[in-house]
Design an enzyme around this catalytic site. Structure first.
Site, PDB file in Angstrom:
ATOM      1  N   ASP A   7       0.868  -1.177   0.000  1.00 46.13           N
ATOM      2  CA  ASP A   7       0.000   0.000   0.000  1.00 46.13           C
ATOM      3  C   ASP A   7       0.911   1.236   0.000  1.00 46.13           C
ATOM      4  OD1 ASP A   7       0.846   0.326   2.616  1.00 46.13           O
ATOM      5  OD2 ASP A   7      -1.158   0.263   3.507  1.00 46.13           O
ATOM      6  N   CYS A  63       2.951  -3.329   4.020  1.00 42.42           N
ATOM      7  CA  CYS A  63       2.130  -2.165   4.391  1.00 42.42           C
ATOM      8  C   CYS A  63       2.844  -1.485   5.564  1.00 42.42           C
ATOM      9  CB  CYS A  63       0.684  -2.566   4.703  1.00 42.42           C
ATOM     10  SG  CYS A  63       0.460  -3.635   6.138  1.00 42.42           S
ATOM     11  N   THR A  65       2.534  -1.691   8.944  1.00 44.53           N
ATOM     12  CA  THR A  65       2.940  -2.645   9.983  1.00 44.53           C
ATOM     13  C   THR A  65       3.155  -4.052   9.445  1.00 44.53           C
ATOM     14  OG1 THR A  65       0.628  -3.175  10.394  1.00 44.53           O
ATOM     15  CG2 THR A  65       1.597  -1.431  11.763  1.00 44.53           C
ATOM     16  N   ILE A  67       0.725  -5.947   9.308  1.00 48.70           N
ATOM     17  CA  ILE A  67      -0.356  -6.697   9.978  1.00 48.70           C
ATOM     18  C   ILE A  67      -1.606  -6.760   9.106  1.00 48.70           C
ATOM     19  CG2 ILE A  67      -1.891  -6.786  11.977  1.00 48.70           C
ATOM     20  CD1 ILE A  67       0.396  -5.478  13.613  1.00 48.70           C
ATOM     21  N   MET A  69      -1.879  -6.486   5.895  1.00 48.14           N
ATOM     22  CA  MET A  69      -1.612  -7.362   4.746  1.00 48.14           C
ATOM     23  C   MET A  69      -1.671  -8.827   5.170  1.00 48.14           C
ATOM     24  SD  MET A  69      -1.185  -5.901   1.829  1.00 48.14           S
ATOM     25  CE  MET A  69      -0.473  -4.526   0.889  1.00 48.14           C
ATOM     26  N   HIS A  96       9.407 -24.710   8.017  1.00 54.36           N
ATOM     27  CA  HIS A  96       8.393 -25.464   8.768  1.00 54.36           C
ATOM     28  C   HIS A  96       6.959 -25.207   8.310  1.00 54.36           C
ATOM     29  CE1 HIS A  96      11.093 -26.308  12.547  1.00 54.36           C
ATOM     30  NE2 HIS A  96      11.639 -26.715  11.415  1.00 54.36           N
ATOM     31  N   HIS A 131       6.522 -31.768   8.989  1.00 54.56           N
ATOM     32  CA  HIS A 131       5.876 -30.452   8.841  1.00 54.56           C
ATOM     33  C   HIS A 131       4.750 -30.492   7.820  1.00 54.56           C
ATOM     34  CE1 HIS A 131       8.894 -28.961  11.486  1.00 54.56           C
ATOM     35  NE2 HIS A 131       9.845 -29.429  10.677  1.00 54.56           N
TER      36      HIS A 131
HETATM   37  C1  RB5 Z   1      -1.966   2.702   6.361  1.00 54.20           C
HETATM   38  O1  RB5 Z   1      -1.922   3.940   7.005  1.00 54.20           O
HETATM   39  C2  RB5 Z   1      -1.790   1.583   7.360  1.00 54.20           C
HETATM   40  O2  RB5 Z   1      -2.946   1.419   8.122  1.00 54.20           O
HETATM   41  C3  RB5 Z   1      -1.451   0.298   6.641  1.00 54.20           C
HETATM   42  O3  RB5 Z   1      -0.302   0.481   5.908  1.00 54.20           O
HETATM   43  C4  RB5 Z   1      -1.160  -0.922   7.487  1.00 54.20           C
HETATM   44  O4  RB5 Z   1      -0.201  -0.663   8.465  1.00 54.20           O
HETATM   45  C5  RB5 Z   1      -2.299  -1.678   8.007  1.00 54.20           C
HETATM   46  O5  RB5 Z   1      -2.164  -2.716   8.650  1.00 54.20           O
END
Ligand code: RB5
Length: 145
Positions: A7, A63, A65, A67, A69, A96, A131
């Site tokens: 993103d 992205c 974090t 997270i 994605m 694994h 695995h």
């Molecule tokens: C975008 O500001 C941010 O929310 C996105 O890149 C990501 O971290 C979401 O998990």
């Protein structure tokens, strides 16, 4: 061929990963974005589709974090997405878990570490053996839900 997407938060890091690994001989399909604000689930879907169709052997998603994605990617049946921020995890999620997508956080990692994790992820082979049974159990869970 590796599918890669990000993103707006991950665009600079994505370019660095593509440049660094292209120099080492890896090939990428870039599914966006180009830095224009976008919604990470849309990009996750595009990368996962390439992996699930078999046209790309692995995917990388970036992205802020990592997270968002990873949550989005793991909604796709057959995708095993691993959020990585250390080399041990990048290595062992291939050995694994036979992960086929790796997610990284551009606001979490430095460029050098992210490129190193990407290289570990694309070069490490699945160990198989015991695995595989565990991967099969994950597939059973997917099929029940
Ligand atoms: C975008 O500001 C941010 O929310 C996105 O890149 C990501 O971290 C979401 O998990």
């Amino acid at each position: 061929m590796i599918a890669i997407g990000c993103d707006h938060a991950g665009c600079e890091l994505k370019k660095a990963v593509i440049d660094t690994l292209t120099e080492k001989g890896f090939q990428f399909v870039d599914l966006g974005c180009d830095g224009t604000p976008c919604d990470y689930p849309v990009i996750a879907e595009a990368v996962c589709a390439k992996v699930l169709s078999g046209s790309c052997e692995k995917g990388i998603l970036i992205c802020g974090t990592g997270i968002g994605m990873s949550i989005a990617a793991n909604k796709f049946k057959g995708i095993r997405a691993a959020l990585c921020s250390d080399s041990f995890s990048a290595k062992f999620t291939r050995l694994h878990n036979n992960s086929n997508v790796m997610c990284m956080g551009a606001r979490v990692l430095g460029t050098g570490l992210a490129c190193e994790l990407a290289e570990i992820f694309v070069t490490t082979e699945f160990e198989g053996g015991r695995h595989q049974r565990r991967i099969d159990l994950i597939t059973e869970i997917e099929n029940k839900n």
